[in-house]
Design an enzyme around this catalytic site. Structure first.
Site, PDB file in Angstrom:
ATOM      1  N   CYS A 172       0.837  -1.202   0.000  1.00  0.00           N
ATOM      2  CA  CYS A 172       0.000   0.000   0.000  1.00  0.00           C
ATOM      3  C   CYS A 172       0.869   1.247   0.000  1.00  0.00           C
ATOM      4  O   CYS A 172       0.593   2.217  -0.709  1.00  0.00           O
ATOM      5  CB  CYS A 172      -0.926  -0.014   1.219  1.00  0.00           C
ATOM      6  SG  CYS A 172      -2.114   1.352   1.253  1.00  0.00           S
ATOM      7  N   CYS A 206      -6.512  -4.110   6.226  1.00  0.00           N
ATOM      8  CA  CYS A 206      -7.648  -3.185   6.157  1.00  0.00           C
ATOM      9  C   CYS A 206      -8.773  -3.715   5.277  1.00  0.00           C
ATOM     10  O   CYS A 206      -9.945  -3.439   5.531  1.00  0.00           O
ATOM     11  CB  CYS A 206      -7.184  -1.812   5.677  1.00  0.00           C
ATOM     12  SG  CYS A 206      -6.591  -1.760   3.967  1.00  0.00           S
TER      13      CYS A 206
END
Length: 376
Positions: A101, A199
């Site tokens: 990410c 997440c």
């Protein structure tokens, strides 16, 4: 400077943005919408970038008096971070999605888009420090608060993006200090729990997420001698070092627990064995990102390495070649899996980062095909 502040909706990014404002920068807040499901909600302290987080980020921006935007990066996130996560597990490797990410979203899609719009830097709530070295080069260092240090997941960003980044929280003594500052500033997120785990797997069921995306692929669980000791529903759901949830039909002859030693996606097999078989000294890592331009190439040098996001630094002999990084640990470590990130440190400074491609016997075989490394 014109600074793009990444506002996740948490306390760290809010205080980082506030400090950027205090420093006199022209700050604009941006929240990254990463989920394709607009109905996604945070579950306790799991997950991030939810509807609640976007609302918290907006309130923080309003309090700071800075412009605020939401950028939809869900397509980029799905096509890079989530796709990499699935393909790595499918290949029998163990990825770190937070590293990806940072690589593909926070310091690629976000930063590059910000630079195209005329911003000079991106400010985030990461715990790490940027230091100007004696040669004038910018260096990435561990945070003062070692318990919260995030330099491990930032090593993938590289020196060019480091020059366009700000980490205002790198010098704080503790997370408690950040929460206290948020409360003094009237930021409503001062007591908000930290997000953790993956997440995009907000319920924490990684195995279930993989099964939903990759489907059922039954196969055998075998011991180190090749004897079948159980069955699995998908080799991708196992990782090196795993002990629980192996579903073995019979115990080891000596009654000791067994661990995953290897995931073989080509044969669709999971190999298990005794814990001591997990210990490795030798590691090879590729996809190298290097910060320290003056470090030797092709020569062994002493350094420290970190192999997990919250792992300890371990002394090692390191050889950087044109293609990879070869590491010989001073003491053996267990559960080192291909796909994990390896970060090389010189003191508190990040020298470089790479992705583990082989460990133990597989790494030693590669060593033998190249120039010899320094002896243990």
């Amino acid at each position: 400077m014109r600074v793009l502040a990444a506002l996740s909706g948490g306390v760290d990014s809010a205080v980082a943005a506030a400090r950027a404002v205090d420093a006199g920068h022209e700050v604009v807040g941006v929240h990254m919408a990463l989920s394709r499901s607009r109905a996604q909600h945070r579950t306790g302290s799991r997950g991030c970038c939810s509807i609640e987080d976007a609302s918290d980020a907006r309130r923080a921006a309003d309090l700071l008096g800075i412009p605020y935007y939401v950028w939809d990066l869900s397509e980029e996130f799905e096509d890079t971070v989530v796709a990499d996560f699935l393909s790595e597990y499918e290949a029998g490797r163990t990825p770190n999605p937070c590293v990806r990410c940072n690589e593909h979203i926070k310091f690629a899609a976000l930063a590059d888009r910000g630079m195209a719009l005329g911003f000079d830097a991106v400010a985030t709530g990461h715990y790490a420090r940027i230091v100007t070295g004696t040669s004038g080069d910018l260096e990435l260092h561990r945070a003062v608060d070692e318990a919260k240090d995030q330099s491990y997941v930032l090593g993938v960003m590289g020196p060019e993006r480091l020059a366009r980044s700000l980490f205002p929280l790198g010098d704080v003594a503790s997370k408690d200090e950040v929460r206290a500052e948020a409360e003094r500033r009237g930021l409503g997120v001062s007591a908000k729990p930290d997000s953790y785990d993956i997440c995009f797997v907000a319920d924490g069921d990684t195995k279930g997420f993989l099964r939903d995306r990759l489907g059922s692929r039954p196969g055998e669980v075998v011991d180190a001698d090749g004897q079948v000791v159980g069955e699995h529903d998908g080799a991708y759901a196992y990782t090196v070092g795993q002990r629980r949830g192996l579903g073995l039909n019979r115990p080891a002859p000596d009654g000791r627990p067994r661990y995953v030693l290897e995931v073989d996606p080509a044969a669709n097999k999971v190999v298990v064995g005794a814990s001591e078989l997990l210990s490795v000294h030798d590691i090879v890592a590729d996809d190298v990102v290097w910060f320290a331009s003056g470090s030797p190439v092709g020569q062994a040098f002493g350094a420290q390495v970190q192999l997990r996001a919250h792992g300890q630094l371990v002394a090692a002999s390191v050889v950087r070649t044109d293609d990879d990084v070869r590491v010989t640990l001073a003491e053996p470590m267990r559960g080192i899996a291909p796909g994990q990130s390896l970060v090389v440190y010189g003191g508190t400074r990040v020298l470089g980062q790479a992705t583990i491609s082989a460990a133990g016997r597989a790494a030693r075989e590669q060593f033998s095909e190249q120039a010899p490394v320094a002896a243990r």
